[in-house]
Design a protein around this motif. Structure first.
Motif, PDB file in Angstrom:
ATOM      1  N   SER A  40       0.826  -1.215   0.000  1.00 46.28           N
ATOM      2  CA  SER A  40       0.000   0.000   0.000  1.00 46.28           C
ATOM      3  C   SER A  40       0.860   1.264   0.000  1.00 46.28           C
ATOM      4  O   SER A  40       0.325   2.376   0.087  1.00 46.28           O
ATOM      5  N   LYS A  43       2.664   4.438  -3.846  1.00 46.73           N
ATOM      6  CA  LYS A  43       2.495   5.844  -4.238  1.00 46.73           C
ATOM      7  C   LYS A  43       3.486   6.739  -3.497  1.00 46.73           C
ATOM      8  O   LYS A  43       4.107   7.640  -4.109  1.00 46.73           O
ATOM      9  N   PHE A 286      -2.382   2.524  -8.587  1.00 47.34           N
ATOM     10  CA  PHE A 286      -3.728   1.950  -8.749  1.00 47.34           C
ATOM     11  C   PHE A 286      -3.787   1.002  -9.942  1.00 47.34           C
ATOM     12  O   PHE A 286      -4.447  -0.041  -9.898  1.00 47.34           O
ATOM     13  N   GLU A 289      -2.027  -2.275  -8.928  1.00 48.99           N
ATOM     14  CA  GLU A 289      -2.824  -3.004  -7.947  1.00 48.99           C
ATOM     15  C   GLU A 289      -4.026  -3.674  -8.616  1.00 48.99           C
ATOM     16  O   GLU A 289      -4.379  -4.811  -8.290  1.00 48.99           O
TER      17      GLU A 289
END
Length: 803
Positions: A40, A43, A286, A289
């Motif tokens: 996570s 970014k 994103f 993922e």
């Protein structure tokens, strides 16, 4: 997650990041760990690398290859990354999961993927497939790192893995990009430890042929079956010498290869715009993922191990043999079941077939991989059941039909006797039918699993159809019983109705309705006695009794209509009139004389007779207690569904019909009156007895002449014989009628001729055609002569016929 750099200097990063420390720009991150979880923090790390705001000004490259082939070393040399490299003294796995690092002095995100065919994971190739597919789908360039001696090998060159990845990639990401890009990927094959004995061109041809072959063998979606490898991938090939034996040459070749990644002016520059995924840098986390989630949920990547493959192959073979033998056995009973026949002992045969097939499978397949063996055994059971269940259901269907036919036969056989209990007959047939079905269904069961082998639903359907058949039979028997009762009512009502209607009296309708009530009461009692054995409901009994009352009333009404039809009723009126006009009070026939009161007798008899018309015109008993009314429940289908107006059935003759019958009777009565008057005229015109003496005296000589003359005597004998024969044959009346007709015709012809002879020529009229038949003319002439005699006698006596 970071590692110390060989020097602590600060470097300048080209792009939007400006001047940053070397540690920050080359810090790496594990984006997918060993447990297949996506990070996570990607970014934030891209932002540390200074690439978050670079838009499309970045590139992504990844490496793919077997474990311990120097992938991390190659990436560190090409892009200045800081991936961990293997300790060559231990030869163990270094990279676990998927790591990403920014290239030194390059706006490139580099992914180092865990190697394939590692001993740590063994036969578990699930992560290898998913990581390879992920790097292929998300990268612009996929570096395939392999040794020269692996070229031409299927497993060594990871061709099996590439085939799986290509196949799944085609299904998941095979459609062309809709944003204007081509969605292409560059596969760069880096052949390590190339010693030069085999030219690069030959190695390139071998790899290209292998890739084309596995692409053609892919299981492609129907809409992509015509797509080629070149529609999605470009192939590039390069070779590097041995890293240790030719260290200097290795480093120089790596430097040249680096230029192809870093120098846009290089003719062989690899990061071409056609390979870019057109995802802004801030959307890469994103995007990646989402790809990993798709890869994770795709079941096509869960391919079996070699042990499982062997077990699958052998278990499929063993299952196919067992299933083939089973199908041969089942085929023998399939046709009889489909033909509607109940096969005796089918359940035992099916159990034996299934047990034999499973025993054979268990004996030969239980030695292989337990999971595969168990799964394939379940598949075999499903295949066996797929054949047995239609036989089972067909057997149930045939049992259903057979038992229903048997039920009908048993029930009809029980209803043939004179005395029977309908409920007992139906109950006995029902129990036998349901018991036979249950026994046959239980015998046909192979498994206790009621979800597939249950027969209760079929039994419930059979019970429902038995109920329908029994109800229909009960209705038919009830209808038959009502018809029989109706015939009995008709039989017992016929004589009383006919008797009382022929003896017209004021209490005529009372007697008829009293007889009707008596007959109807017996009929209702007979119905109630028989209805108990039919197990009829109270509602059905009320409806049937109402219908019986209606039908009994209609039978009575039909008999009344029969006895009051116009010809019959006029006959009754004539008989009644004759009894009072032509017979006296003692029943002696009257011989009318001139001094008898014919007019008074005629008027009295006619008035008494006309009083019968209103008596017959309506069913109206003098005793109010005998008035009959139909029950309110009279909607039985046996009596019809039309609206029934009971009040209208009480009217036998309408007023118009009564007036018509009265007029017709008056005409008949007038004819009797005229006949009576004619008989008095004939008695008045009788010849005196003394005239016969005068005729004898005056005709004595002629009689003697006839008797003593042979010729005359013969004619006399012939005349007597002819007269005797005529009298014996009853031809006197017709003979006189013929003579009268001939005489009348002669008279008419003579009159016509005389009129023609003496008529004035100027006044002559055309003769009208005679269209009247001789019989009518004779009858008319006879009636005119008779009427003239009657009128003459009546004028002489000064009387006239009453109106």
């Amino acid at each position: 997650m970071s590692s110390p750099q060989p020097n602590g200097t600060t470097v300048t990063v080209n792009g939007h990041g400006g001047s940053t420390s070397l540690g920050a720009s080359t810090e790496r991150i594990q984006i997918v760990d060993e447990e297949k979880k996506f990070t996570s923090n990607l970014k934030e790390q891209i932002e540390k690398w200074g690439l978050l705001d670079s838009g499309f000004g970045y590139n992504i490259v990844s490496v793919f290859g077997s474990q311990s082939t120097g992938k991390s070393t190659l990436l560190n040399r090409l892009f200045g990354t800081t991936f961990d490299v293997m300790d060559e003294t231990k030869r163990q796995q270094t990279t676990k999961g998927i790591w990403m690092c920014r290239g030194k002095d390059m706006s490139v995100m580099v992914m180092d993927v865990e190697g394939t065919d590692g001993r740590e994971r063994g036969e578990d190739q699930d992560f290898e497939r998913k990581s390879a597919l992920f790097s292929l789908a998300s990268s612009e360039i996929l570096i395939v790192n392999l040794w020269e001696h692996q070229v031409g090998l299927y497993q060594g060159a990871n061709m099996g893995l590439l085939k799986t990845v290509f196949e799944v990639n085609l299904g998941l990401f095979g459609k062309k990009a809709s944003d204007g890009t081509s969605g292409r990927t560059l596969l760069l094959f880096v052949i390590r430890d190339h010693i030069g004995q085999t030219p690069l061109a030959n190695l390139q041809a071998t790899l290209t042929a292998d890739l084309s072959r596995i692409w053609d063998s892919l299981s492609k979606p129907s809409e992509l079956k015509d797509r080629q490898l070149s529609d999605y991938f470009d192939l590039a090939f390069t070779a590097l010498p041995h890293k240790i034996l030719s260290a200097d040459k290795f480093e120089s070749e790596v430097a040249e290869l680096r230029k192809r990644f870093a120098d846009k002016s290089n003719p062989d520059y690899l990061f071409k715009p056609v390979y870019h995924k057109r995802i802004p840098a801030d959307g890469v986390p994103f995007y990646m993922e989402g790809i990993w989630e798709q890869v994770q949920t795709n079941k096509d990547l869960d391919l079996p191990t070699q042990q499982e493959l062997l077990a699958q192959f052998r278990c499929d073979e063993i299952s196919a043999v067992a299933l083939s033998e089973f199908n041969e056995q089942a085929k023998s009973q399939k046709r009889p079941v489909e033909a509607g026949k109940v096969v005796e002992g089918l359940g035992a045969m099916m159990k034996d077939w299934k047990t034999t097939a499973l025993t054979r499978y268990d004996r030969d397949a239980s030695r292989y991989h337990k999971g595969v063996y168990t799964r394939k055994r379940g598949d075999l059971i499903s295949a066996l059941d797929a054949t047995l269940i239609p036989l089972f259901l067909g057997q149930l269907k045939n049992l259903h039909k057979s038992c229903l036919v048997t039920f009908k036969k048993e029930m009809l056989d029980g209803l043939r006797g004179e005395e029977y209990s309908f409920a007992d007959v139906v109950g006995k047939a029902r129990r036998k039918c349901e018991g036979t079905f249950a026994d046959g269904a239980k015998e046909a069961m192979v498994e206790e699993d009621t979800t597939k082998w249950g027969w209760e639903d079929e039994l419930a359907l059979l019970k429902e159809e038995i109920g329908v058949v029994a109800d229909q039979c009960r209705k038919d028997e009830t209808k038959k019983m009502l018809n029989q009762i109706e015939r009995n009512i008709k039989k017992h009502l016929s004589e009383p109705v006919e008797l009382h209607l022929n003896k017209a009296s004021k209490d005529m309708w009372d007697e008829i309705l009293r007889s009707f009530r008596e007959v109807l009461g017996k009929a209702e009692a007979a119905y109630s006695t028989k209805a108990k054995s039919f197990d009829c409901t109270e509602e059905e009994n009320i409806s049937s009794l109402a219908a019986l009352s209606k039908r009994a009333w209609l039978v009575l009404r039909a008999k009344i209509d029969e006895q009051t039809a116009e010809p019959v009723f006029l006959g009754k009126l004539r008989n009644h009139f004759e009894e009072r006009f032509r017979y006296d009070e003692q029943g002696v026939p009257r011989v009318w004389k001139p001094d008898d009161d014919i007019d008074g007798a005629f008027k009295k008899a006619k008035d008494q007779t006309l009083e019968l018309v209103p008596l017959y015109s309506k069913i109206a008993p003098t005793d109010p207690s005998l008035e009959f009314e139909l029950p309110s429940e009279s909607s039985d289908v046996l009596a019809g569904t039309d609206e029934f107006d009971f009040a209208s059935t009480l009217v036998v003759f309408s007023e118009t019909k009564s007036l018509e019958l009265t007029n017709k009777f008056r005409k008949d009565a007038d004819a009797y009156y005229v006949e009576a008057k004619r008989s008095t005229v004939s008695s008045v015109a009788q010849i005196p007895y003394w005239m016969y003496g005068v005729l004898v005296v005056l005709g004595w000589n002629e009689a003697m002449a006839v008797l003593f003359n042979p010729m005359y005597f013969m004619f006399l004998l012939f005349a007597l014989a002819a007269s005797y024969i005529t009298i014996q044959l009853g031809l006197v009346g017709p003979l006189f009628q013929v003579l009268r007709s001939v005489g009348a015709e002669v008279q008419r012809q003579a009159t016509a001729r005389l009129r023609e002879a003496f008529a004035e020529p100027a006044l002559a009229q055309p003769v009208r055609a005679n269209t009247t038949s001789p019989a009518v003319s004779r009858a008319g002439s006879y009636m005119e002569d008779t009427d003239d005699e009657v009128r003459h006698e009546l004028r002489r006596r000064g009387t006239s016929p009453p109106l």
